[in-house]
Design a protein around this motif. Sequence first.
Motif, PDB file in Angstrom:
ATOM      1  N   VAL A  65       0.846  -1.193   0.000  1.00  0.00           N
ATOM      2  CA  VAL A  65       0.000   0.000   0.000  1.00  0.00           C
ATOM      3  C   VAL A  65       0.884   1.246   0.000  1.00  0.00           C
ATOM      4  O   VAL A  65       1.859   1.332   0.765  1.00  0.00           O
ATOM      5  N   LEU A  66       0.538   2.196  -0.868  1.00  0.00           N
ATOM      6  CA  LEU A  66       1.167   3.522  -0.837  1.00  0.00           C
ATOM      7  C   LEU A  66       0.151   4.479  -0.223  1.00  0.00           C
ATOM      8  O   LEU A  66      -0.923   4.706  -0.787  1.00  0.00           O
ATOM      9  N   LEU A  67       0.488   5.041   0.933  1.00  0.00           N
ATOM     10  CA  LEU A  67      -0.390   5.964   1.644  1.00  0.00           C
ATOM     11  C   LEU A  67       0.143   7.385   1.475  1.00  0.00           C
ATOM     12  O   LEU A  67       1.225   7.709   1.981  1.00  0.00           O
ATOM     13  N   GLY A 109      -1.500  -6.758   8.366  1.00  0.00           N
ATOM     14  CA  GLY A 109      -0.518  -7.515   7.604  1.00  0.00           C
ATOM     15  C   GLY A 109      -0.045  -6.841   6.340  1.00  0.00           C
ATOM     16  O   GLY A 109       0.794  -7.402   5.612  1.00  0.00           O
ATOM     17  N   ALA A 110      -0.554  -5.634   6.042  1.00  0.00           N
ATOM     18  CA  ALA A 110      -0.157  -4.946   4.812  1.00  0.00           C
ATOM     19  C   ALA A 110       1.248  -4.367   4.942  1.00  0.00           C
ATOM     20  O   ALA A 110       1.731  -4.077   6.049  1.00  0.00           O
ATOM     21  N   LEU A 111       1.893  -4.217   3.811  1.00  0.00           N
ATOM     22  CA  LEU A 111       3.178  -3.515   3.731  1.00  0.00           C
ATOM     23  C   LEU A 111       2.878  -2.089   3.280  1.00  0.00           C
ATOM     24  O   LEU A 111       2.279  -1.887   2.224  1.00  0.00           O
ATOM     25  N   VAL A 112       3.255  -1.097   4.086  1.00  0.00           N
ATOM     26  CA  VAL A 112       2.824   0.270   3.846  1.00  0.00           C
ATOM     27  C   VAL A 112       4.032   1.184   3.650  1.00  0.00           C
ATOM     28  O   VAL A 112       4.959   1.190   4.470  1.00  0.00           O
ATOM     29  N   GLU A 113       4.006   1.926   2.575  1.00  0.00           N
ATOM     30  CA  GLU A 113       4.984   2.996   2.329  1.00  0.00           C
ATOM     31  C   GLU A 113       4.215   4.314   2.398  1.00  0.00           C
ATOM     32  O   GLU A 113       3.152   4.461   1.773  1.00  0.00           O
ATOM     33  N   CYS A 114       4.734   5.285   3.134  1.00  0.00           N
ATOM     34  CA  CYS A 114       4.040   6.556   3.337  1.00  0.00           C
ATOM     35  C   CYS A 114       4.732   7.692   2.587  1.00  0.00           C
ATOM     36  O   CYS A 114       5.967   7.703   2.452  1.00  0.00           O
ATOM     37  N   ALA A 115       3.945   8.629   2.128  1.00  0.00           N
ATOM     38  CA  ALA A 115       4.461   9.842   1.481  1.00  0.00           C
ATOM     39  C   ALA A 115       3.610  11.021   1.946  1.00  0.00           C
ATOM     40  O   ALA A 115       2.394  10.899   2.057  1.00  0.00           O
ATOM     41  N   ALA A 131       2.650  14.750  -3.050  1.00  0.00           N
ATOM     42  CA  ALA A 131       2.549  14.073  -4.349  1.00  0.00           C
ATOM     43  C   ALA A 131       3.935  13.835  -4.929  1.00  0.00           C
ATOM     44  O   ALA A 131       4.206  12.774  -5.521  1.00  0.00           O
ATOM     45  N   GLY A 132       4.831  14.803  -4.747  1.00  0.00           N
ATOM     46  CA  GLY A 132       6.186  14.646  -5.263  1.00  0.00           C
ATOM     47  C   GLY A 132       6.890  13.450  -4.647  1.00  0.00           C
ATOM     48  O   GLY A 132       7.569  12.680  -5.346  1.00  0.00           O
ATOM     49  N   ALA A 133       6.743  13.275  -3.322  1.00  0.00           N
ATOM     50  CA  ALA A 133       7.364  12.131  -2.661  1.00  0.00           C
ATOM     51  C   ALA A 133       6.740  10.827  -3.135  1.00  0.00           C
ATOM     52  O   ALA A 133       7.430   9.805  -3.272  1.00  0.00           O
ATOM     53  N   ALA A 134       5.438  10.844  -3.425  1.00  0.00           N
ATOM     54  CA  ALA A 134       4.763   9.643  -3.913  1.00  0.00           C
ATOM     55  C   ALA A 134       5.276   9.250  -5.292  1.00  0.00           C
ATOM     56  O   ALA A 134       5.520   8.063  -5.562  1.00  0.00           O
ATOM     57  N   PHE A 135       5.445  10.244  -6.176  1.00  0.00           N
ATOM     58  CA  PHE A 135       6.014   9.949  -7.509  1.00  0.00           C
ATOM     59  C   PHE A 135       7.395   9.318  -7.377  1.00  0.00           C
ATOM     60  O   PHE A 135       7.764   8.412  -8.124  1.00  0.00           O
ATOM     61  N   ALA A 136       8.159   9.797  -6.413  1.00  0.00           N
ATOM     62  CA  ALA A 136       9.539   9.328  -6.267  1.00  0.00           C
ATOM     63  C   ALA A 136       9.615   7.857  -5.847  1.00  0.00           C
ATOM     64  O   ALA A 136      10.536   7.133  -6.256  1.00  0.00           O
ATOM     65  N   VAL A 137       8.656   7.403  -5.012  1.00  0.00           N
ATOM     66  CA  VAL A 137       8.747   6.021  -4.511  1.00  0.00           C
ATOM     67  C   VAL A 137       7.981   5.031  -5.384  1.00  0.00           C
ATOM     68  O   VAL A 137       8.135   3.820  -5.207  1.00  0.00           O
ATOM     69  N   MET A 138       7.149   5.524  -6.312  1.00  0.00           N
ATOM     70  CA  MET A 138       6.332   4.620  -7.122  1.00  0.00           C
ATOM     71  C   MET A 138       7.143   3.559  -7.874  1.00  0.00           C
ATOM     72  O   MET A 138       6.803   2.372  -7.835  1.00  0.00           O
ATOM     73  N   PRO A 139       8.228   3.918  -8.580  1.00  0.00           N
ATOM     74  CA  PRO A 139       8.932   2.896  -9.375  1.00  0.00           C
ATOM     75  C   PRO A 139       9.495   1.758  -8.532  1.00  0.00           C
ATOM     76  O   PRO A 139       9.444   0.592  -8.937  1.00  0.00           O
ATOM     77  N   SER A 140      10.024   2.078  -7.359  1.00  0.00           N
ATOM     78  CA  SER A 140      10.630   1.035  -6.538  1.00  0.00           C
ATOM     79  C   SER A 140       9.621   0.308  -5.664  1.00  0.00           C
ATOM     80  O   SER A 140       9.766  -0.885  -5.392  1.00  0.00           O
ATOM     81  N   TRP A 141       8.571   1.004  -5.229  1.00  0.00           N
ATOM     82  CA  TRP A 141       7.607   0.387  -4.315  1.00  0.00           C
ATOM     83  C   TRP A 141       6.584  -0.470  -5.042  1.00  0.00           C
ATOM     84  O   TRP A 141       6.205  -1.534  -4.580  1.00  0.00           O
ATOM     85  N   GLN A 142       6.112  -0.022  -6.180  1.00  0.00           N
ATOM     86  CA  GLN A 142       5.131  -0.753  -6.986  1.00  0.00           C
ATOM     87  C   GLN A 142       3.959  -1.253  -6.125  1.00  0.00           C
ATOM     88  O   GLN A 142       3.788  -2.451  -5.913  1.00  0.00           O
TER      89      GLN A 142
END
Length: 517
Positions: free
Chosen positions: A392-394, A413-419, A422-433
Amino acid sequence: MPPSLDFRLLFESAPGAYLVLDRELTIVSVTDAYLAATKTTREAIVGRSVLEVFPDDSSANNLRLSLESVLLTAAPQTMPAQRFEERQWTATNTPVVVGGRVAYIIHAVEDVTNVMNELQGRNEQATEQLRSMREADRAKDEFIAVISHELRTPMTSILGWTRMLALGGLDEATRREALEALERSTLAQAKLIEDLLDESRISSDKLRLELRGLDLRTVLANAISAARPTADAKQIRLALETVGGSYSVVGDPSRLQQAIGNLLANAIKFTHEGGSISVLLGSDGTSCVIEVRDTGRGIAPALLPYIFERFRQGENAGGQRQSGLGLGLSIARHLVELHGGTVTAWSAGEGQGATFTITLPLQNAMLVPNTITGRDAAARVQMLPRLQGVRVLLVEDEVDNRKVLATALRHSGALVECAGTAGAAFAVMPSWQPDVIICDIALPDLDGCTFLMQLRASEVGGGKAVPALALTVLGRPNEQARITAAGFDVFRQKPIDPVDLAHEVARLAHRGSDTSH
């Protein structure tokens, strides 16, 4: 020296209503217009003192003082309006100076009835507007005072228990009590804010429904389940009776549950401890009927016709205003009417309980293909969904909100990446998927709609679109349409129960896995 015959004839035919007086205030000439206006004859008044023409003492005295002033000062005098023969008149006394002294006075009268009536009407209108403004100011001041009180009341509990928890040293029982109080106070404040927002949407005709086929029994069961803890706290027996029949309707399940919940909350509020509330669901072949009956305080006959008006509340036994905003019943009525139904109230009087009845049109079950079965609210709260391995990208800029939502998802049980932007979210999208994106709409750099539109544009031809959920307060006009157009699969209003959010993520993650096969 009296006026010449030619002058007198010319004067008498003048269009104005005039009298000519000599120094002894005797009427020496009169115009036809004056005679017509006063409904008298020339023979009746010419040669008489003008003071005799006005038998009323106050009018004669005012006229005498004005005429004496003209004789003394040789200056014209205007008299205030006087009522005569059901009309209002004003008069001007103008001197005619001959050889340095006042020889005659022209007494000119004018019918100002229409003008005075218009002025009176304007004054009455201005008075009414002023009264309305004062009443509006009074209502505004009272409303602000009520809002302040209702907001501060739960905040006292929230602030107090938060400080106590931060200090530590509480035993387990007190700690549980603190958490329960925090939840109750937070939900009360959220309900207050939501009622205010709903009232604003209703007033501006911006409240919209998400209509679908549903079974009213499920909606009613969920409303009762949500109200039961409050009823149990007051030891109020809450019973449901369902008469067999069809209960398929078309409606917005959350809004119908809100309407029923408002009636239940009202019944609980005005029912004494140890009382009872019975809910009856039946149908007559064309309509579903829900009756909420309580053994509470009842409704005074004078209040009953106005019970569904906004901000309308009765008084308690001590003559004090009840707590709350007085919006619940008004909102319930509006929501029911939006569904094509009606809601009515009845009471035999104070101390004899009350009955509220909702009637909704039935729909043919064959015409309702998407009947919602729903999930029991209590069971949903007690059991988090299994989200093992769901990424999950939050995207949420408020730190406290981000932490509590992430914690709930990780607890499932979810794996969560936080941003936080919007800029920080764009940055983690390719690696976090991520498998699911949760995005606040009000972000500090780009708003959530712009963020997802840019993300969707980059996904074209590059694989499946990541399911996305929007978090919003729906504060702007047409916000719902904007969110849908941006590409979000679903949106939920703040504040959202973290458990409900986890269930939404589970549903979206399952949808995403289905589309990948």
